[in-house]
Write a protein that holds these residues in place. Structure first.
Motif, mmCIF file in Angstrom:
data_model
loop_
_atom_site.group_PDB
_atom_site.id
_atom_site.type_symbol
_atom_site.label_atom_id
_atom_site.label_comp_id
_atom_site.label_asym_id
_atom_site.label_seq_id
_atom_site.Cartn_x
_atom_site.Cartn_y
_atom_site.Cartn_z
ATOM 1 N N UNK A 67 0.833 -1.209 0.000
ATOM 2 C CA UNK A 67 0.000 0.000 0.000
ATOM 3 C C UNK A 67 0.866 1.255 0.000
ATOM 4 N N UNK A 68 1.849 1.303 0.900
ATOM 5 C CA UNK A 68 2.709 2.475 1.014
ATOM 6 C C UNK A 68 3.570 2.671 -0.234
ATOM 7 N N UNK A 69 4.066 1.571 -0.792
ATOM 8 C CA UNK A 69 4.907 1.666 -1.977
ATOM 9 C C UNK A 69 4.155 2.252 -3.159
ATOM 10 N N UNK A 70 2.953 1.749 -3.392
ATOM 11 C CA UNK A 70 2.152 2.245 -4.512
ATOM 12 C C UNK A 70 1.764 3.707 -4.309
ATOM 13 N N UNK A 71 1.485 4.072 -3.079
ATOM 14 C CA UNK A 71 1.020 5.430 -2.789
ATOM 15 C C UNK A 71 2.174 6.434 -2.790
ATOM 16 N N UNK A 72 3.207 6.138 -2.023
ATOM 17 C CA UNK A 72 4.305 7.094 -1.818
ATOM 18 C C UNK A 72 5.153 7.264 -3.075
ATOM 19 N N UNK A 73 5.540 6.153 -3.693
ATOM 20 C CA UNK A 73 6.438 6.248 -4.843
ATOM 21 C C UNK A 73 5.750 6.943 -6.022
ATOM 22 N N UNK A 74 4.467 6.672 -6.212
ATOM 23 C CA UNK A 74 3.740 7.318 -7.311
ATOM 24 C C UNK A 74 3.637 8.812 -7.080
ATOM 25 N N UNK A 75 3.469 9.203 -5.826
ATOM 26 C CA UNK A 75 3.357 10.624 -5.507
ATOM 27 C C UNK A 75 4.628 11.386 -5.880
ATOM 28 N N UNK A 76 5.788 10.754 -5.667
ATOM 29 C CA UNK A 76 7.060 11.433 -5.923
ATOM 30 C C UNK A 76 7.619 11.175 -7.327
ATOM 31 N N UNK A 77 7.322 10.006 -7.902
ATOM 32 C CA UNK A 77 7.894 9.672 -9.207
ATOM 33 C C UNK A 77 6.982 8.686 -9.917
ATOM 34 N N UNK A 78 6.228 9.177 -10.923
ATOM 35 C CA UNK A 78 5.239 8.345 -11.621
ATOM 36 C C UNK A 78 5.692 7.961 -13.025
ATOM 37 N N UNK A 79 7.010 7.825 -13.233
ATOM 38 C CA UNK A 79 7.525 7.533 -14.571
ATOM 39 C C UNK A 79 7.102 6.158 -15.077
ATOM 40 N N UNK A 80 6.992 5.176 -14.184
ATOM 41 C CA UNK A 80 6.574 3.832 -14.614
ATOM 42 C C UNK A 80 5.148 3.881 -15.160
ATOM 43 N N UNK A 81 4.263 4.596 -14.459
ATOM 44 C CA UNK A 81 2.880 4.755 -14.928
ATOM 45 C C UNK A 81 2.847 5.453 -16.278
ATOM 46 N N UNK A 82 3.722 6.432 -16.456
ATOM 47 C CA UNK A 82 3.790 7.165 -17.712
ATOM 48 C C UNK A 82 4.197 6.252 -18.862
ATOM 49 N N UNK A 83 5.181 5.382 -18.610
ATOM 50 C CA UNK A 83 5.627 4.441 -19.640
ATOM 51 C C UNK A 83 4.499 3.516 -20.065
ATOM 52 N N UNK A 84 3.773 2.974 -19.084
ATOM 53 C CA UNK A 84 2.683 2.050 -19.384
ATOM 54 C C UNK A 84 1.563 2.735 -20.160
ATOM 55 N N UNK A 85 1.228 3.970 -19.791
ATOM 56 C CA UNK A 85 0.127 4.667 -20.462
ATOM 57 C C UNK A 85 0.463 5.034 -21.903
ATOM 58 N N UNK A 86 1.759 5.037 -22.246
ATOM 59 C CA UNK A 86 2.173 5.408 -23.602
ATOM 60 C C UNK A 86 2.681 4.232 -24.434
ATOM 61 N N UNK A 87 2.602 3.020 -23.891
ATOM 62 C CA UNK A 87 3.226 1.889 -24.559
ATOM 63 C C UNK A 87 2.473 1.460 -25.823
ATOM 64 N N UNK A 88 1.157 1.714 -25.856
ATOM 65 C CA UNK A 88 0.349 1.395 -27.038
ATOM 66 C C UNK A 88 -0.640 2.522 -27.293
ATOM 67 N N UNK A 89 -1.252 2.497 -28.462
ATOM 68 C CA UNK A 89 -2.273 3.475 -28.830
ATOM 69 C C UNK A 89 -3.541 2.722 -29.239
ATOM 70 N N UNK A 90 -4.615 2.896 -28.459
ATOM 71 C CA UNK A 90 -5.876 2.204 -28.708
ATOM 72 C C UNK A 90 -6.826 2.982 -29.614
#
Length: 354
Positions: A67-90
């Motif tokens: 819980x803390x990892x998903x919450x805290x790390x995303x708050x400070x650095x969301x680059x992994x989420x950014x990569x996933x959201x741009x990996x394909x185009x629907x």
């Protein structure tokens, strides 16, 4: 900027789009729950197998740290989420088809993950997510729907996590043996016991940071296809409520248990002593931390299991049950074409029906 609408009519596409969004959110929550259920136990597997932590306590620790990892790390650095959201185009066939195809990709991941859990095989939810997104996007736009610049990060992560996990586990174990060769065994084991407990917590935290962000990226895509979110630059500004919802769902999934996965990873593959468990946890934590900071999506399962393999190999190659390793490798290899094909077919079917 966030755009919220009070009625179905204000959503792009009307009521069908609202239903598609609800289905997508439910599926995202389902995939995150399954991830916490089947993937998160890898973080605590070695600590349980060496009896540093009791199973129930270890699972409780994993719930909190995920819980803390998903919450805290995303708050400070969301680059992994950014990569996933741009990996394909629907968007090749419009936003409604994009929403339906996204739902199909998530459905395929749930099917794949539950099947893997049933057989006690620790497949990677990260690889399944990427395969599912890729298969569904290709069903709409072919190869052109895949953003190879972002997809290349997945390949880099696959290679790097294998190398750092295995050789890190191997070298750290050798270094630990060298540094503690003159330390009394009881004193050394006390250090490794505390060290491994900390390592298990760190691995659970970083699992949440990696996998939690990946699914937040998908969650944001669902909102975007319904005009409920806007991209800022190359990614999204993830609101706190999305972070909290995804983090809580992953924690709940972890609380279900996962002893099948713990047994496969921490008990059957290699018989570990406390110092070896400490070395595996430290190697995996270093790899996951570097990947999270650099925005490279890696598999926490892949990283942890290769670290355990490296630790076992440092003693002698026969210490590793290579039959278990072969089963895992086969599952990993099959995830991309297997889950990708299911997602491709499901996307074709869902778009035709809806």
């Amino acid at each position: 900027m966030w755009l919220w609408y009070d009625t179905y009519e204000n959503l792009n596409g009307g009521e069908k789009m609202s239903i598609a969004l609800i289905v997508t959110i439910v599926l995202v929550m389902g995939v995150i729950f399954v991830n916490g259920w089947t993937d998160a136990p890898n973080a605590i597997a070695t600590a349980v197998s060496t009896r540093v932590l009791r199973p129930n306590f270890a699972i409780g620790l994993a719930v909190i740290m995920n819980f803390l990892g998903a919450l805290v790390m995303t708050y400070f650095n969301a680059q992994v989420a950014e990569t996933i959201s741009n990996i394909v185009n629907f968007e090749a066939q419009g936003l409604q088809a994009a929403q339906v195809a996204l739902a199909a990709s998530l459905f395929s991941i749930v099917v794949w993950a539950v099947a893997a859990w049933f057989f006690g095989i620790p497949t990677s939810e990260s690889h399944a997510l990427i395969a599912g997104l890729t298969g569904s996007a290709m069903a709409l736009g072919g190869v052109a729907a895949v953003n190879m610049a972002e997809w290349s990060k997945v390949l880099v992560g696959l290679i790097v996590s294998t190398a750092i996990g295995f050789f890190g586990g191997y070298l750290i174990t050798k270094l630990v043996v060298l540094c503690f060769r003159n330390v009394p065994r009881r004193k050394a084991n006390k250090f490794f016991t505390y060290g491994q407990a900390f390592g298990a917590a760190a691995n659970a935290f970083l699992h949440g940071a990696q996998d939690g962000q990946k699914f937040m990226g998908v969650f944001m895509l669902g909102l975007y296809y319904n005009n409920l979110a806007e991209k800022t630059g190359n990614g999204f500004t993830i609101p706190l409520w999305v972070m909290a919802l995804c983090s809580l769902t992953m924690g709940l999934g972890t609380s279900v248990g996962g002893m099948k996965i713990i047994k496969s990873v921490g008990m059957d593959m290699v018989k570990l002593e406390v110092y070896q468990g400490f070395s595996a946890d430290l190697s995996a934590a270093i790899c996951l931390f570097l990947a999270s900071v650099l925005g490279i999506p890696v598999s926490t399962t892949h990283t942890k299991t290769t670290a355990i393999m490296g630790v076992g190999a440092s003693k002698r190659l026969s210490s590793v049950d290579w039959k278990i390793v072969k089963e895992m490798l086969f599952a990993w290899i099959m995830t991309f074409p297997g889950c990708g094909l299911i997602a491709y077919l499901m996307a074709k079917l869902f778009v035709a029906i809806f």
